[in-house]
Design a protein around this motif. Sequence first.
Motif, PDB file in Angstrom:
ATOM      1  N   LYS A  70       0.834  -1.206   0.000  1.00  0.00           N
ATOM      2  CA  LYS A  70       0.000   0.000   0.000  1.00  0.00           C
ATOM      3  C   LYS A  70       0.865   1.251   0.000  1.00  0.00           C
ATOM      4  O   LYS A  70       0.580   2.214  -0.717  1.00  0.00           O
ATOM      5  N   ARG A  71       1.933   1.242   0.792  1.00  0.00           N
ATOM      6  CA  ARG A  71       2.799   2.422   0.864  1.00  0.00           C
ATOM      7  C   ARG A  71       3.614   2.599  -0.414  1.00  0.00           C
ATOM      8  O   ARG A  71       3.925   3.722  -0.798  1.00  0.00           O
ATOM      9  N   GLU A  74       1.408   4.509  -2.985  1.00  0.00           N
ATOM     10  CA  GLU A  74       0.780   5.775  -2.628  1.00  0.00           C
ATOM     11  C   GLU A  74       1.150   6.811  -3.687  1.00  0.00           C
ATOM     12  O   GLU A  74       2.207   6.718  -4.318  1.00  0.00           O
ATOM     13  N   THR A  76       2.410   9.690  -3.575  1.00  0.00           N
ATOM     14  CA  THR A  76       3.675  10.405  -3.383  1.00  0.00           C
ATOM     15  C   THR A  76       4.882   9.619  -3.867  1.00  0.00           C
ATOM     16  O   THR A  76       5.904  10.207  -4.178  1.00  0.00           O
TER      17      THR A  76
END
Length: 127
Positions: A70-71, A74, A76
Amino acid sequence: VIDATSLGWGTRVKGFVACFAIGCLCSLLGSCLLWVPKKGLMLFAVFYTLGNIASIGSTLFLMGPMKQLKRMFEPTRLIATIVMLLCLILTLCSAFWWRKEGLALLFCILQFFALAWYSISFIPLAR
Protein backbone atom coordinates in the motif's frame (compact mmCIF):
# COMPACT_ATOMS: atom_id res chain seq x y z
CA VAL A 1 -6.16 -16.34 12.55
CA ILE A 2 -4.36 -13.00 12.28
CA ASP A 3 -2.86 -13.32 15.76
CA ALA A 4 -1.70 -16.87 15.05
CA THR A 5 0.09 -15.89 11.82
CA SER A 6 1.60 -12.60 12.97
CA LEU A 7 5.31 -12.47 13.63
CA GLY A 8 6.66 -11.05 16.85
CA TRP A 9 8.86 -7.96 16.74
CA GLY A 10 12.05 -9.95 17.43
CA THR A 11 11.26 -12.36 14.60
CA ARG A 12 10.52 -9.45 12.28
CA VAL A 13 13.87 -7.82 13.06
CA LYS A 14 15.71 -11.13 12.56
CA GLY A 15 13.95 -11.65 9.22
CA PHE A 16 14.78 -8.09 8.16
CA VAL A 17 18.47 -8.48 9.09
CA ALA A 18 18.76 -11.88 7.40
CA CYS A 19 17.06 -10.78 4.19
CA PHE A 20 19.00 -7.50 4.07
CA ALA A 21 22.29 -9.36 4.67
CA ILE A 22 21.47 -11.76 1.83
CA GLY A 23 20.75 -8.75 -0.39
CA CYS A 24 24.06 -7.11 0.50
CA LEU A 25 25.90 -10.41 -0.04
CA CYS A 26 24.32 -10.85 -3.49
CA SER A 27 25.24 -7.29 -4.47
CA LEU A 28 28.81 -7.78 -3.21
CA LEU A 29 29.10 -11.10 -4.99
CA GLY A 30 27.83 -9.47 -8.18
CA SER A 31 30.50 -6.79 -7.87
CA CYS A 32 33.19 -9.45 -7.46
CA LEU A 33 31.87 -11.39 -10.47
CA LEU A 34 32.05 -8.26 -12.63
CA TRP A 35 35.66 -9.10 -13.46
CA VAL A 36 34.96 -12.65 -14.71
CA PRO A 37 35.84 -12.84 -18.42
CA LYS A 38 32.94 -12.96 -20.93
CA LYS A 39 30.02 -13.53 -18.52
CA GLY A 40 31.07 -11.16 -15.74
CA LEU A 41 28.84 -8.26 -16.68
CA MET A 42 25.79 -10.50 -17.00
CA LEU A 43 26.51 -12.15 -13.64
CA PHE A 44 26.96 -8.73 -12.07
CA ALA A 45 23.59 -7.54 -13.40
CA VAL A 46 21.79 -10.64 -12.16
CA PHE A 47 23.32 -10.72 -8.68
CA TYR A 48 23.03 -6.96 -8.23
CA THR A 49 19.34 -7.11 -9.15
CA LEU A 50 18.72 -10.10 -6.88
CA GLY A 51 20.49 -8.22 -4.08
CA ASN A 52 18.23 -5.21 -4.55
CA ILE A 53 15.12 -7.40 -4.61
CA ALA A 54 16.20 -9.11 -1.38
CA SER A 55 16.95 -5.75 0.23
CA ILE A 56 13.53 -4.41 -0.71
CA GLY A 57 11.99 -7.67 0.45
CA SER A 58 13.61 -7.24 3.84
CA THR A 59 11.34 -4.30 4.59
CA LEU A 60 8.35 -6.62 4.22
CA PHE A 61 9.35 -8.11 7.57
CA LEU A 62 9.21 -4.74 9.31
CA MET A 63 5.94 -3.39 7.90
CA GLY A 64 4.21 -6.49 6.68
CA PRO A 65 3.51 -7.27 3.02
CA MET A 66 0.17 -5.53 2.63
CA LYS A 67 1.21 -2.32 4.37
CA GLN A 68 4.42 -2.25 2.33
CA LEU A 69 2.52 -2.69 -0.94
CA LYS A 70 0.00 0.00 0.00
CA ARG A 71 2.80 2.42 0.86
CA MET A 72 4.74 1.60 -2.31
CA PHE A 73 1.83 2.64 -4.50
CA GLU A 74 0.78 5.77 -2.63
CA PRO A 75 0.57 8.82 -4.94
CA THR A 76 3.68 10.41 -3.38
CA ARG A 77 5.92 7.51 -4.38
CA LEU A 78 4.05 5.90 -7.28
CA ILE A 79 6.46 7.16 -9.95
CA ALA A 80 9.52 6.17 -7.89
CA THR A 81 8.07 2.68 -7.41
CA ILE A 82 7.26 2.21 -11.08
CA VAL A 83 10.69 3.42 -12.22
CA MET A 84 12.44 1.19 -9.68
CA LEU A 85 10.44 -1.93 -10.62
CA LEU A 86 10.89 -1.17 -14.32
CA CYS A 87 14.66 -0.87 -13.89
CA LEU A 88 14.77 -4.20 -12.02
CA ILE A 89 12.83 -5.92 -14.79
CA LEU A 90 14.76 -4.29 -17.64
CA THR A 91 18.08 -5.26 -16.06
CA LEU A 92 17.08 -8.92 -15.98
CA CYS A 93 15.59 -8.74 -19.50
CA SER A 94 18.77 -7.22 -20.92
CA ALA A 95 20.91 -9.86 -19.19
CA PHE A 96 18.84 -12.97 -20.00
CA TRP A 97 16.56 -12.24 -22.92
CA TRP A 98 18.31 -9.61 -25.03
CA ARG A 99 21.86 -10.61 -23.92
CA LYS A 100 23.09 -7.01 -24.16
CA GLU A 101 25.75 -6.54 -21.49
CA GLY A 102 26.14 -2.81 -21.99
CA LEU A 103 22.41 -2.32 -21.66
CA ALA A 104 22.40 -4.46 -18.50
CA LEU A 105 25.10 -2.24 -17.01
CA LEU A 106 23.14 0.89 -17.92
CA PHE A 107 20.02 -0.52 -16.26
CA CYS A 108 22.08 -1.44 -13.16
CA ILE A 109 23.18 2.18 -12.88
CA LEU A 110 19.60 3.38 -13.40
CA GLN A 111 18.50 0.76 -10.88
CA PHE A 112 20.84 2.25 -8.28
CA PHE A 113 19.46 5.75 -8.76
CA ALA A 114 15.85 4.52 -8.91
CA LEU A 115 16.28 2.57 -5.67
CA ALA A 116 17.83 5.61 -3.99
CA TRP A 117 14.94 7.80 -5.19
CA TYR A 118 12.44 5.19 -3.98
CA SER A 119 14.16 4.94 -0.57
CA ILE A 120 14.26 8.71 -0.15
CA SER A 121 10.52 8.84 -0.85
CA PHE A 122 9.94 7.24 2.56
CA ILE A 123 11.65 10.13 4.35
CA PRO A 124 9.26 13.05 4.82
CA LEU A 125 10.34 16.19 2.92
CA ALA A 126 13.55 14.48 1.74
CA ARG A 127 12.75 14.80 -1.96
